[in-house]
Scaffold this motif. Structure first.
Motif, mmCIF file in Angstrom:
data_model
loop_
_atom_site.group_PDB
_atom_site.id
_atom_site.type_symbol
_atom_site.label_atom_id
_atom_site.label_comp_id
_atom_site.label_asym_id
_atom_site.label_seq_id
_atom_site.Cartn_x
_atom_site.Cartn_y
_atom_site.Cartn_z
ATOM 1 N N LEU A 407 0.950 -1.218 -0.041
ATOM 2 C CA LEU A 407 -0.098 0.019 -0.070
ATOM 3 C C LEU A 407 1.026 1.344 0.057
ATOM 4 C CD1 LEU A 407 -2.741 -1.246 2.667
ATOM 5 C CD2 LEU A 407 -2.594 -1.343 -0.060
ATOM 6 N N VAL A 408 0.375 2.285 -0.646
ATOM 7 C CA VAL A 408 1.265 3.611 -0.648
ATOM 8 C C VAL A 408 0.494 4.561 0.184
ATOM 9 C CG1 VAL A 408 1.793 5.603 -2.319
ATOM 10 C CG2 VAL A 408 1.548 2.933 -3.179
ATOM 11 N N PHE A 409 1.282 5.251 0.888
ATOM 12 C CA PHE A 409 0.952 6.227 1.710
ATOM 13 C C PHE A 409 0.517 7.432 1.168
ATOM 14 C CE2 PHE A 409 4.226 4.238 5.208
ATOM 15 C CZ PHE A 409 3.484 3.286 5.027
ATOM 16 N N GLU A 410 -0.564 8.149 1.602
ATOM 17 C CA GLU A 410 -0.864 9.056 1.189
ATOM 18 C C GLU A 410 -0.523 10.534 1.663
ATOM 19 O OE1 GLU A 410 -5.099 9.548 0.363
ATOM 20 O OE2 GLU A 410 -5.490 7.475 -0.263
ATOM 21 N N PRO A 411 -0.064 11.691 1.077
ATOM 22 C CA PRO A 411 0.256 12.808 2.056
ATOM 23 C C PRO A 411 -0.866 13.530 2.617
ATOM 24 C CG PRO A 411 0.281 13.351 -0.407
ATOM 25 C CD PRO A 411 -0.017 11.823 -0.237
ATOM 26 N N ALA A 412 -0.609 14.095 3.632
ATOM 27 C CA ALA A 412 -1.739 14.914 4.335
ATOM 28 C C ALA A 412 -1.800 16.318 4.084
ATOM 29 C CB ALA A 412 -1.781 14.480 5.882
ATOM 30 N N THR A 413 -2.730 16.784 4.133
ATOM 31 C CA THR A 413 -2.686 18.176 3.955
ATOM 32 C C THR A 413 -2.335 18.883 5.213
ATOM 33 O OG1 THR A 413 -5.167 18.433 4.144
ATOM 34 C CG2 THR A 413 -4.095 18.363 1.890
ATOM 35 N N GLU A 414 -2.918 18.227 6.451
ATOM 36 C CA GLU A 414 -2.456 18.651 7.799
ATOM 37 C C GLU A 414 -2.802 17.526 8.608
ATOM 38 O OE1 GLU A 414 -5.985 20.515 9.796
ATOM 39 O OE2 GLU A 414 -6.185 21.554 7.947
ATOM 40 N N ALA A 415 -1.978 17.436 9.604
ATOM 41 C CA ALA A 415 -1.921 16.289 10.703
ATOM 42 C C ALA A 415 -1.597 16.710 12.171
ATOM 43 C CB ALA A 415 -0.972 15.431 10.128
ATOM 44 N N THR A 416 -2.242 16.232 12.874
ATOM 45 C CA THR A 416 -2.036 16.505 14.554
ATOM 46 C C THR A 416 -2.175 15.525 15.448
ATOM 47 O OG1 THR A 416 -3.302 18.530 13.967
ATOM 48 C CG2 THR A 416 -2.713 17.961 16.325
ATOM 49 N N GLU A 417 -1.187 15.217 16.225
ATOM 50 C CA GLU A 417 -1.077 13.987 17.168
ATOM 51 C C GLU A 417 -1.661 14.443 18.441
ATOM 52 O OE1 GLU A 417 2.505 12.197 17.712
ATOM 53 O OE2 GLU A 417 1.617 10.333 18.393
ATOM 54 N N PHE A 418 -2.599 13.609 19.025
ATOM 55 C CA PHE A 418 -3.241 13.822 20.421
ATOM 56 C C PHE A 418 -2.241 12.999 21.139
ATOM 57 C CE2 PHE A 418 -5.858 15.971 17.711
ATOM 58 C CZ PHE A 418 -6.699 17.024 18.084
ATOM 59 N N ALA A 419 -1.576 13.430 22.150
ATOM 60 C CA ALA A 419 -0.708 12.361 23.179
ATOM 61 C C ALA A 419 -1.458 11.415 23.759
ATOM 62 C CB ALA A 419 0.142 13.355 24.148
ATOM 63 N N ALA A 696 -10.420 12.822 24.795
ATOM 64 C CA ALA A 696 -9.477 13.671 23.894
ATOM 65 C C ALA A 696 -9.956 15.322 24.420
ATOM 66 C CB ALA A 696 -9.981 13.689 22.288
ATOM 67 N N THR A 697 -10.757 15.581 24.932
ATOM 68 C CA THR A 697 -10.964 16.848 25.472
ATOM 69 C C THR A 697 -9.828 17.300 26.269
ATOM 70 O OG1 THR A 697 -13.550 16.601 25.331
ATOM 71 C CG2 THR A 697 -12.548 18.412 26.407
ATOM 72 N N GLY A 698 -9.189 18.459 25.870
ATOM 73 C CA GLY A 698 -8.374 18.977 26.789
ATOM 74 C C GLY A 698 -6.788 18.322 26.476
ATOM 75 N N ALA A 699 -6.936 17.063 25.375
ATOM 76 C CA ALA A 699 -5.578 16.546 24.907
ATOM 77 C C ALA A 699 -4.717 17.516 24.193
ATOM 78 C CB ALA A 699 -5.872 15.383 24.143
ATOM 79 N N VAL A 700 -3.273 17.589 24.665
ATOM 80 C CA VAL A 700 -2.489 18.227 24.077
ATOM 81 C C VAL A 700 -2.091 17.781 22.858
ATOM 82 C CG1 VAL A 700 -0.255 19.193 24.480
ATOM 83 C CG2 VAL A 700 -1.563 18.504 26.215
ATOM 84 N N ALA A 701 -2.334 18.544 21.598
ATOM 85 C CA ALA A 701 -1.969 18.436 20.276
ATOM 86 C C ALA A 701 -0.788 18.816 19.823
ATOM 87 C CB ALA A 701 -3.343 18.870 19.340
ATOM 88 N N GLY A 702 -0.134 18.075 18.790
ATOM 89 C CA GLY A 702 1.074 18.471 18.257
ATOM 90 C C GLY A 702 1.030 18.233 16.907
ATOM 91 N N SER A 703 1.322 19.436 16.153
ATOM 92 C CA SER A 703 1.614 18.961 14.592
ATOM 93 C C SER A 703 2.869 18.576 14.389
ATOM 94 C CB SER A 703 1.248 20.169 13.661
ATOM 95 O OG SER A 703 -0.163 20.971 14.025
ATOM 96 N N ARG A 704 2.916 17.591 13.429
ATOM 97 C CA ARG A 704 4.255 16.727 13.117
ATOM 98 C C ARG A 704 4.673 16.757 11.483
ATOM 99 N NH1 ARG A 704 6.718 14.535 16.968
ATOM 100 N NH2 ARG A 704 8.007 13.255 15.905
ATOM 101 N N LEU A 705 5.760 16.438 11.184
ATOM 102 C CA LEU A 705 6.035 16.187 9.976
ATOM 103 C C LEU A 705 5.905 14.679 9.768
ATOM 104 C CD1 LEU A 705 9.436 18.213 9.479
ATOM 105 C CD2 LEU A 705 7.207 18.727 8.395
#
Length: 712
Positions: A407-419, A696-705
């Motif tokens: 499978l081929v990974f698609e590029p995201a226009t934006e992404a955020t990880e919630f710890a 997820a409410t109040g979870a700390v989000a971080g944008s990543r490459l």
């Protein structure tokens, strides 16, 4: 022109210094031959006699010490043979006896030394330094950071709270010896570092690999206030902790101390040939005395003892064991001591750790549960595409599974990880959410928690506001595990036991799949030690790979460490190290041990049979002393040639195929696979998913490459 000294002289000099008796005897024999050729037989005889008697006296002192210690060896026969040949004037025969004795002892020493590799120090993995916060206190742990961006400045952290905490203390830490850290001190543990001492987590959350301590493959998530164990490996986020135990009282130090205690309690091996010393010696003296009495010639006694010198006994076993160890090394099995092969040949019980030993030690995709019109590849592909923006330890397993399917990974226009919860990414206008069920349910309708078998966890996927499915992960049993256990049963191993820190349900599931006869679950390192000590069928072989296995490897009759990805402590404690990631090598070690002992015994009996025949002939007066010494060399040659058969596999196979190679980090973990956080972002382990640790409410989000960009 300066001629450089050949490098070959250095190893030769080292061998001479290591085996001075062999070098001295060769030099003395050469000198005696030169004296004889120079027409000085008297000087040659006196010189040879003095040297032979000196060696006999040296051997007699060591023999007396062993006799006082209750150990009867075959050296007494050699000492008597040397003295008697000198007394009857057969000085050449006495020198040959000395040479054979010295050579046999050196060969035995070389056989053990060749197999014993210089492994790294047992304490290598013990943290030596800690990053202590200047003026730190427990109150400092209340900082939760807030929303921020996790990027390079955060040293790879996946939560902004942790990033802010780490950033605010830059330049405010001092590196101190771990032994100087006191209870209550605040420490910074950077990404990928080992937790130096026991303590509690001050940061909001953290992911830790406790595989080297507890034996569970799945990563463990900790929240603020939860305990941390020294020796566990921090994940990709820098965390702060407060120390609760000094170095000597921390978990890893206790394991190291237990290893030392167990190692010191292990009894040394007795030479195989010494078992035949008393009957063989008695027979030689009887035949020699009979020849002397019947003929009236004392030379007959000396002639019998010359051909009765125990070189076949001294040489046969070491040569066979050296061949067995060489054979094992070619098969990817390092045996540290020759005597271990003898123990391997008699193994009746085999005990195994679970994670990283019976299993691969890394979570792998075992199924994709879809919902609605979504296909398996679509769910997996979108999940992997989102996970490439995640720093979570399970993300790599999801991405590997997608790559396996092409499978081929698609590029995201934006992404955020919630710890600790999951990751959200946008692909072509569609939001994809991957993580815990409660986290996914906030963005996708219809989330249904998957029914899981023991040892499984689920990663949930939502696409465009709808529940798409779940990825079921598990640490699978090794492909060669069942085959290995079947082979051990064929080799005479009647009891097979699993010793693991996992929950009973998970352990029984793996045991049934592998074909084990007994299961001991939820075991801490001391529990494993007591379990092995209590096993009735001896000898017991233990196979493991983690630091938590080190004490039990040391206390077992034979400890086998999976050294390809195993811990330093396990390798140091074990008698055998498997350098390939292949469990079937444990059966190979047993098979090689059995063949080696079989060949050694055959060689010993060949030597005894030929020596007895020569003794009978010498007692009858048909074998003079020098002819007997030379004949004895032929006996030695026959014995050595037969013993060298241990180098080959013979009719026995050297083990089964390598099976599937482990593809990731070694596993381990905490007692109770279903505990909170052991499933990381999954639903839990061993049954229906546990509730997520908060919403997820109040979870700390971080944008990543994406990971591909970070790695480049």
């Amino acid at each position: 022109m300066i001629i450089p000294t050949p490098r070959l002289r250095r190893p030769a000099l080292k061998l001479m210094l290591r085996y001075p008796l062999v070098a001295g005897t060769l030099a003395a024999l050469l000198a005696v031959i030169v004296l004889l050729l120079s027409g000085q037989p008297v000087v040659a005889q006196v010189s040879a006699s003095i040297y032979a008697l000196a060696v006999a006296a040296y051997l007699a002192v060591g023999m007396a010490r062993r006799l006082m210690g209750g150990q009867w060896g075959i050296d007494i026969l050699a000492v008597t043979a040397i003295v008697s040949t000198v007394l009857v004037g057969e000085f050449i025969a006495s020198m040959i006896i000395v040479l054979m004795m010295a050579g046999g002892t050196a060969l035995e020493d070389y056989a053990a030394g060749r197999a014993k590799k210089e492994l790294t120090s047992l304490l290598e993995r013990v943290p030596q330094t800690a990053h202590r916060e200047r003026g730190g206190s427990s109150a400092a742990g209340t900082d939760t950071g807030g929303t921020g961006t996790a990027g390079p400045s955060a040293a790879g952290t996946d939560t902004a709270g942790t990033a802010n905490t780490a950033g605010s203390t830059d330049g405010q830490h001092e590196d101190v010896a771990a032994t100087d850290v006191g209870i209550g001190d605040i420490l910074l543990v950077r990404p990928g570092e080992v937790v130096p001492l026991d303590g509690i987590l001050l940061s909001d959350s953290g992911t830790f690999d406790e595989s080297s301590l507890t034996g569970e493959s799945l990563p463990v998530e900790r929240a603020a206030g939860e305990p941390l164990m020294s020796g566990s490996l921090n994940g990709e986020a820098a965390v702060r902790m407060q120390v609760t135990a000094r170095m000597e009282d921390s978990q890893y130090s206790r394991i190291v101390a237990l290893v030392k205690e167990a190692s010191e309690s292990k009894a040394p091996m007795v030479r195989l040939a010494d078992r035949y010393a008393i009957p063989f010696t008695a027979l030689a003296y009887t035949l020699g005395a009979a020849g002397w009495i019947i003929s009236g010639d004392p030379a007959r006694f000396a002639e019998v003892l010359v051909v009765a010198t125990p070189c076949p006994l001294l040489i046969a076993a070491p040569v066979a064991f050296l061949g067995g160890m060489s054979r094992a090394a070619r098969s990817g099995v390092i045996v540290k001591y020759a005597g271990v092969l003898e123990q391997l040949s008699r193994i009746k019980t085999a005990a195994f750790d679970k994670t990283g030993t019976l299993t691969y030690g890394r979570p792998a995709l075992v199924g994709v549960r879809t919902s609605g019109a979504f296909t398996e590849d679509e769910v997996l592909g979108l999940a992997a595409s989102a996970e490439q923006y995640s720093s979570h330890v399970l993300a790599a397993s999801v991405m590997d599974a997608a790559r396996t399917r092409g499978l081929v990974f698609e590029p995201a226009t934006e992404a955020t990880e919630f710890a600790t919860h999951g990751v959200r990414a946008r692909f072509d206008g569609r939001d994809v959410v991957v993580g815990k069920p409660n986290f996914v349910a906030e963005s996708a309708a219809g989330v249904v928690e998957a029914e899981l078998a023991s040892g499984e966890l689920a990663i949930y996927v939502g696409v465009a506001g709808k529940f798409a499915g779940a990825l079921v992960m598990s640490d699978p049993i090794r492909g060669e595990a069942r085959r290995t256990l079947a082979e051990l049963r064929e080799l005479g191993v009647t009891q097979t036991v699993m010793l693991t820190g996992d929950a009973l349900a998970t352990a029984e599931h793996i045991a049934a799949e592998a074909g084990l006869t007994d299961v001991r679950a939820e075991c801490l390192p001391p529990d494993k030690v007591e379990a092995v000590r209590s096993l009735p069928l001896r000898p017991v072989m233990m196979v493991g790979d983690g630091v938590n296995d080190a004490p039990v490897l040391a206390v077992a009759d034979v400890g086998i460490a999976m050294g390809a990805r195993g811990s330093t402590a396990a390798g140091e404690s074990a008698d055998v190290v498997i350098i390939l990631d292949d469990l079937s090598k444990a059966a190979t070690a047993v098979r090689i041990g059995q063949r080696t002992v079989r060949v050694a015994l055959q060689s010993i009996w060949i030597g005894i049979a030929l020596s007895v025949a020569l003794m009978v002939a010498a007692a009858a007066g048909y074998v003079p002393a020098i002819a007997g010494a030379l004949s004895q060399e032929l006996v030695d040659l026959a014995t050595i040639l037969n013993a060298l058969r241990a180098l080959s596999a013979g009719k026995d196979t050297a083990g089964t195929g390598a099976g599937r190679k482990g593809a990731g980090r070694k596993g381990a973990g905490r007692k109770g696979a279903g505990r909170k956080g052991s499933g990381a972002r999954g639903a839990g382990v061993g049954g229906p998913g546990l509730p997520a640790a908060g919403r997820a409410t109040g979870a700390v989000a971080g944008s990543r490459l994406p990971r591909s960009a970070e790695q480049s």
